[in-house]
Design a protein around this motif. Sequence first.
Motif, PDB file in Angstrom:
ATOM      1  N   MET A  89      -1.834   1.801  11.547  1.00  0.00           N
ATOM      2  CA  MET A  89      -1.464   2.459  10.298  1.00  0.00           C
ATOM      3  C   MET A  89      -1.544   3.964  10.506  1.00  0.00           C
ATOM      4  SD  MET A  89      -3.340   0.349   7.239  1.00  0.00           S
ATOM      5  CE  MET A  89      -2.694  -1.207   6.643  1.00  0.00           C
ATOM      6  N   VAL A  90      -0.592   4.689   9.957  1.00  0.00           N
ATOM      7  CA  VAL A  90      -0.543   6.144  10.057  1.00  0.00           C
ATOM      8  C   VAL A  90      -0.832   6.726   8.678  1.00  0.00           C
ATOM      9  CG1 VAL A  90       0.826   8.139  10.747  1.00  0.00           C
ATOM     10  CG2 VAL A  90       1.208   5.912  11.850  1.00  0.00           C
ATOM     11  N   MET A  91      -1.824   7.602   8.603  1.00  0.00           N
ATOM     12  CA  MET A  91      -2.292   8.154   7.328  1.00  0.00           C
ATOM     13  C   MET A  91      -2.511   9.659   7.468  1.00  0.00           C
ATOM     14  SD  MET A  91      -5.180   5.206   6.855  1.00  0.00           S
ATOM     15  CE  MET A  91      -5.616   5.449   8.578  1.00  0.00           C
ATOM     16  N   PRO A  92      -2.682  10.380   6.353  1.00  0.00           N
ATOM     17  CA  PRO A  92      -3.024  11.805   6.441  1.00  0.00           C
ATOM     18  C   PRO A  92      -4.368  11.987   7.145  1.00  0.00           C
ATOM     19  CG  PRO A  92      -2.325  11.237   4.214  1.00  0.00           C
ATOM     20  CD  PRO A  92      -2.498   9.948   4.951  1.00  0.00           C
ATOM     21  N   TYR A  93      -4.517  13.115   7.798  1.00  0.00           N
ATOM     22  CA  TYR A  93      -5.785  13.467   8.438  1.00  0.00           C
ATOM     23  C   TYR A  93      -6.591  14.321   7.476  1.00  0.00           C
ATOM     24  CZ  TYR A  93      -9.065  15.927  11.501  1.00  0.00           C
ATOM     25  OH  TYR A  93     -10.194  16.467  12.059  1.00  0.00           O
TER      26      TYR A  93
ATOM     27  N   ALA B  35      -9.477   5.172   0.773  1.00  0.00           N
ATOM     28  CA  ALA B  35      -8.811   4.839   2.035  1.00  0.00           C
ATOM     29  C   ALA B  35      -9.139   3.406   2.448  1.00  0.00           C
ATOM     30  CB  ALA B  35      -9.238   5.816   3.127  1.00  0.00           C
ATOM     31  N   ASP B  36      -8.535   2.962   3.545  1.00  0.00           N
ATOM     32  CA  ASP B  36      -8.798   1.658   4.166  1.00  0.00           C
ATOM     33  C   ASP B  36      -8.530   0.496   3.218  1.00  0.00           C
ATOM     34  OD1 ASP B  36      -9.359   2.769   6.553  1.00  0.00           O
ATOM     35  OD2 ASP B  36     -11.515   2.452   6.496  1.00  0.00           O
ATOM     36  N   PHE B  37      -7.385   0.501   2.577  1.00  0.00           N
ATOM     37  CA  PHE B  37      -7.026  -0.588   1.675  1.00  0.00           C
ATOM     38  C   PHE B  37      -6.792  -1.884   2.421  1.00  0.00           C
ATOM     39  CE2 PHE B  37      -6.424   2.216  -1.843  1.00  0.00           C
ATOM     40  CZ  PHE B  37      -6.561   1.389  -2.947  1.00  0.00           C
ATOM     41  N   GLY B  38      -7.491  -2.905   1.986  1.00  0.00           N
ATOM     42  CA  GLY B  38      -7.202  -4.251   2.422  1.00  0.00           C
ATOM     43  C   GLY B  38      -7.332  -4.515   3.904  1.00  0.00           C
TER      44      GLY B  38
ATOM     45  N   ILE C 275       0.842  -1.205   0.000  1.00  0.00           N
ATOM     46  CA  ILE C 275       0.000   0.000   0.000  1.00  0.00           C
ATOM     47  C   ILE C 275       0.871   1.248   0.000  1.00  0.00           C
ATOM     48  CG2 ILE C 275      -1.737   1.290   1.307  1.00  0.00           C
ATOM     49  CD1 ILE C 275      -2.668  -1.457   2.419  1.00  0.00           C
ATOM     50  N   ALA C 276       1.955   1.201   0.779  1.00  0.00           N
ATOM     51  CA  ALA C 276       2.836   2.364   0.869  1.00  0.00           C
ATOM     52  C   ALA C 276       3.478   2.681  -0.470  1.00  0.00           C
ATOM     53  CB  ALA C 276       3.903   2.127   1.931  1.00  0.00           C
ATOM     54  N   MET C 277       3.595   1.693  -1.342  1.00  0.00           N
ATOM     55  CA  MET C 277       4.212   1.898  -2.647  1.00  0.00           C
ATOM     56  C   MET C 277       3.247   2.511  -3.653  1.00  0.00           C
ATOM     57  SD  MET C 277       6.445  -1.611  -3.014  1.00  0.00           S
ATOM     58  CE  MET C 277       6.890  -1.207  -4.709  1.00  0.00           C
ATOM     59  N   LEU C 278       1.939   2.502  -3.348  1.00  0.00           N
ATOM     60  CA  LEU C 278       0.958   3.086  -4.270  1.00  0.00           C
ATOM     61  C   LEU C 278       1.179   4.582  -4.372  1.00  0.00           C
ATOM     62  CD1 LEU C 278      -2.310   1.237  -3.199  1.00  0.00           C
ATOM     63  CD2 LEU C 278      -0.833   0.724  -5.142  1.00  0.00           C
TER      64      LEU C 278
ATOM     65  N   ASN D 230      -5.629   9.915  -6.142  1.00  0.00           N
ATOM     66  CA  ASN D 230      -6.920   9.625  -5.514  1.00  0.00           C
ATOM     67  C   ASN D 230      -6.855   8.459  -4.542  1.00  0.00           C
ATOM     68  OD1 ASN D 230      -7.921  10.501  -8.668  1.00  0.00           O
ATOM     69  ND2 ASN D 230      -8.685  11.655  -6.914  1.00  0.00           N
ATOM     70  N   ILE D 231      -5.656   8.163  -4.050  1.00  0.00           N
ATOM     71  CA  ILE D 231      -5.473   7.141  -3.022  1.00  0.00           C
ATOM     72  C   ILE D 231      -4.816   7.783  -1.811  1.00  0.00           C
ATOM     73  CG2 ILE D 231      -4.244   5.031  -2.400  1.00  0.00           C
ATOM     74  CD1 ILE D 231      -4.581   4.042  -5.222  1.00  0.00           C
ATOM     75  N   LEU D 232      -5.412   7.571  -0.658  1.00  0.00           N
ATOM     76  CA  LEU D 232      -4.850   8.099   0.574  1.00  0.00           C
ATOM     77  C   LEU D 232      -3.532   7.380   0.867  1.00  0.00           C
ATOM     78  CD1 LEU D 232      -5.720  10.082   2.945  1.00  0.00           C
ATOM     79  CD2 LEU D 232      -6.312   7.996   4.192  1.00  0.00           C
ATOM     80  N   PRO D 233      -2.427   8.108   0.957  1.00  0.00           N
ATOM     81  CA  PRO D 233      -1.126   7.436   1.166  1.00  0.00           C
ATOM     82  C   PRO D 233      -0.991   6.899   2.581  1.00  0.00           C
ATOM     83  CG  PRO D 233      -0.861   9.823   1.184  1.00  0.00           C
ATOM     84  CD  PRO D 233      -2.291   9.563   0.812  1.00  0.00           C
ATOM     85  N   LEU D 234      -0.098   5.948   2.716  1.00  0.00           N
ATOM     86  CA  LEU D 234       0.237   5.374   4.014  1.00  0.00           C
ATOM     87  C   LEU D 234       1.573   5.952   4.463  1.00  0.00           C
ATOM     88  CD1 LEU D 234      -0.442   3.166   6.184  1.00  0.00           C
ATOM     89  CD2 LEU D 234       0.974   1.606   4.835  1.00  0.00           C
ATOM     90  N   TYR D 235       1.589   6.622   5.610  1.00  0.00           N
ATOM     91  CA  TYR D 235       2.812   7.228   6.128  1.00  0.00           C
ATOM     92  C   TYR D 235       3.683   6.228   6.889  1.00  0.00           C
ATOM     93  CZ  TYR D 235       0.947  11.959   5.234  1.00  0.00           C
ATOM     94  OH  TYR D 235       0.464  13.103   4.654  1.00  0.00           O
TER      95      TYR D 235
END
Length: 433
Positions: free
Chosen positions: A96-100, A169-172, A69-72, A76-81
């Motif tokens: 998981m840490v993501m943008p707010y 968001a919320d991949f997998g 997921i982090a490599m995506l 239009n995909i919320l990135p994984l920090y």
Amino acid sequence: MPLEILQNGRYRILRQLGSGSMGEVYLVEDTRINRQVAIKVIRSESYVYSDPNSTSDAARLFEREARAIAMLNHPNILPLYDFGEEVVNGTPLTYMVMPYCAEGSLATWLQQRGEDNLLSPTDVAHFLRQAADALQHAHDNGLIHQDVKPQNFLIRSNRNERLPDLLLADFGIAKLTAGTSGASQAIRGTPIYMAPEQWEGNPVPASDQYALGIMIYQLLTGRPPFQGGPGQMMYKHLSVAPQPPGTLNPVLNHDVDTILLRALAKRPENRFPSVSTFGKALQEALLMDGPTILNPQDKPLTDAIHATLAISYAEALYGTSRTLTLAGGRHVRVDVPPGIQNGQVIRVSGQDSTFGSGGATIPLLLTIAIAPGTLHYPPAFMGNDQMATSGGAATYAGSDRTAISNNQTVLPDGTRTAISNNPTIIPGGGSPT
């Protein structure tokens, strides 16, 4: 004892944003780089597994997919920090840490609009394009989302557009928490949006296409095709054909019905080859009846009803949707694109929404007249069949209907002006003279 910090104090919990069956989402301060982020904390399911090796496999699967997921990299995909595992107060946690995203989800945005305020086909095409592109990017990288729904699309305002952008968001998450082949094969997902094969525990990329089709159906009609309890939902998804969306929203053309119902086929192989193919086909159908701006040198179109439509500056800037009242009491829904200029002529194929009309398509040529002053609301359908304003702002009765009048507009200063030599209503719906 409530959760307060993670990663030795780097992430300081500010408040809880939400919770679900698998964990909680928190607003968190990343003290290392001084920014606010969202952290989804997933409660360990290790108690489900009697075999310690299965628990270890589940952790390895989580890390592998989190890295994927982090490599995506898609707008239009919320990135994984960040991601990690930690024992807090004796409880194993995975996070998981993501943008707010302070503006919330597409579901919240739709709720604020109101259930009876349907999006136009053009607006739905905007969201469809972004959602399908995001899902296709994920599929190309070997990921199946498995929980496509409005709640899992966060939104971000775009000051150049009147509609927000989507962030998937919320991949997998459902798959990650289910472990591996040696673990419990629990069926995960949201019943309203689950494809038949997902109910059987065998999700494939076409399952995301099915769920997106359900979501778009809901945007176009105001309701999902199937409703009821979990048992009823499973039966309907497996056995019942959905009602064509055009029977619930007569503005939709037949191609929209055909394409959307194919995406909702019971067997994955009967759907479109990819979610991208589905998205492009449905976008074309949704925009088929969209407005076309005509150039002055274009050949006149004698098959269309000519009319002048007065709109406000804000409507010209951001676009609008109107229900026009034609001769004989017919009501036709049309979309005016953003960025339209005063005096421009647009060709639109309006959908006759009059009860019993069958949703007939009516070609219109609209000359746009941008009213001066502070006209911000649709003009009223007045008793003398004229567009009217009162006190510098338009008044209207009942709905957003705009009367196509006898080619006069009352401007905010009270004066009348003839905007076009074309008749505003063609008696009997015939060609202009």
